[in-house]
Motif scaffolding. Structure first.
Motif, PDB file in Angstrom:
ATOM      1  N   PHE A 248       0.832  -1.195   0.000  1.00  0.00           N
ATOM      2  CA  PHE A 248       0.000   0.000   0.000  1.00  0.00           C
ATOM      3  C   PHE A 248       0.873   1.254   0.000  1.00  0.00           C
ATOM      4  O   PHE A 248       0.595   2.205  -0.726  1.00  0.00           O
ATOM      5  N   TYR A 249       1.927   1.256   0.800  1.00  0.00           N
ATOM      6  CA  TYR A 249       2.808   2.421   0.853  1.00  0.00           C
ATOM      7  C   TYR A 249       3.451   2.667  -0.501  1.00  0.00           C
ATOM      8  O   TYR A 249       3.487   3.794  -0.990  1.00  0.00           O
TER       9      TYR A 249
ATOM     10  N   ASP B  69       0.446   3.665  -3.063  1.00  0.00           N
ATOM     11  CA  ASP B  69      -0.303   4.882  -2.756  1.00  0.00           C
ATOM     12  C   ASP B  69       0.596   6.090  -2.563  1.00  0.00           C
ATOM     13  O   ASP B  69       0.305   7.160  -3.084  1.00  0.00           O
TER      14      ASP B  69
ATOM     15  N   MET C 284       1.986   7.630  -6.347  1.00  0.00           N
ATOM     16  CA  MET C 284       1.112   8.797  -6.472  1.00  0.00           C
ATOM     17  C   MET C 284       1.936  10.082  -6.458  1.00  0.00           C
ATOM     18  O   MET C 284       1.627  11.022  -7.190  1.00  0.00           O
TER      19      MET C 284
ATOM     20  N   SER D  81      -0.581  13.087  -5.532  1.00  0.00           N
ATOM     21  CA  SER D  81      -0.740  13.049  -4.079  1.00  0.00           C
ATOM     22  C   SER D  81      -1.487  14.280  -3.600  1.00  0.00           C
ATOM     23  O   SER D  81      -1.499  15.333  -4.234  1.00  0.00           O
TER      24      SER D  81
END
Length: 55
Positions: free
Chosen positions: A39-40, A43, A47, A53
């Motif tokens: 996820f890190y 995302d 991003m 972001s």
């Protein structure tokens, strides 16, 4: 006080295992950590690279 924190952590870990094998608990923990890392990477890093972001 620190001893109480360790005892609470030990009780929490036992409640998570609750009759399961230690291997199953470790595999679940590794899966959760791997999901967090994925996820890190997706995302946050990708991003930002694409300037999508929010921050």
């Amino acid at each position: 006080m620190v001893r109480d924190l360790f005892e609470a952590a030990r009780r929490f870990a036992r409640s998570l295992i609750n009759g399961r094998s230690l291997r199953a608990a470790l595999e679940t923990a590794l899966y959760a950590m791997g999901s967090g890392v994925l996820f890190y990477i997706v995302d946050v890093l990708l991003m930002r690279w694409q300037e999508l972001s929010l921050g």
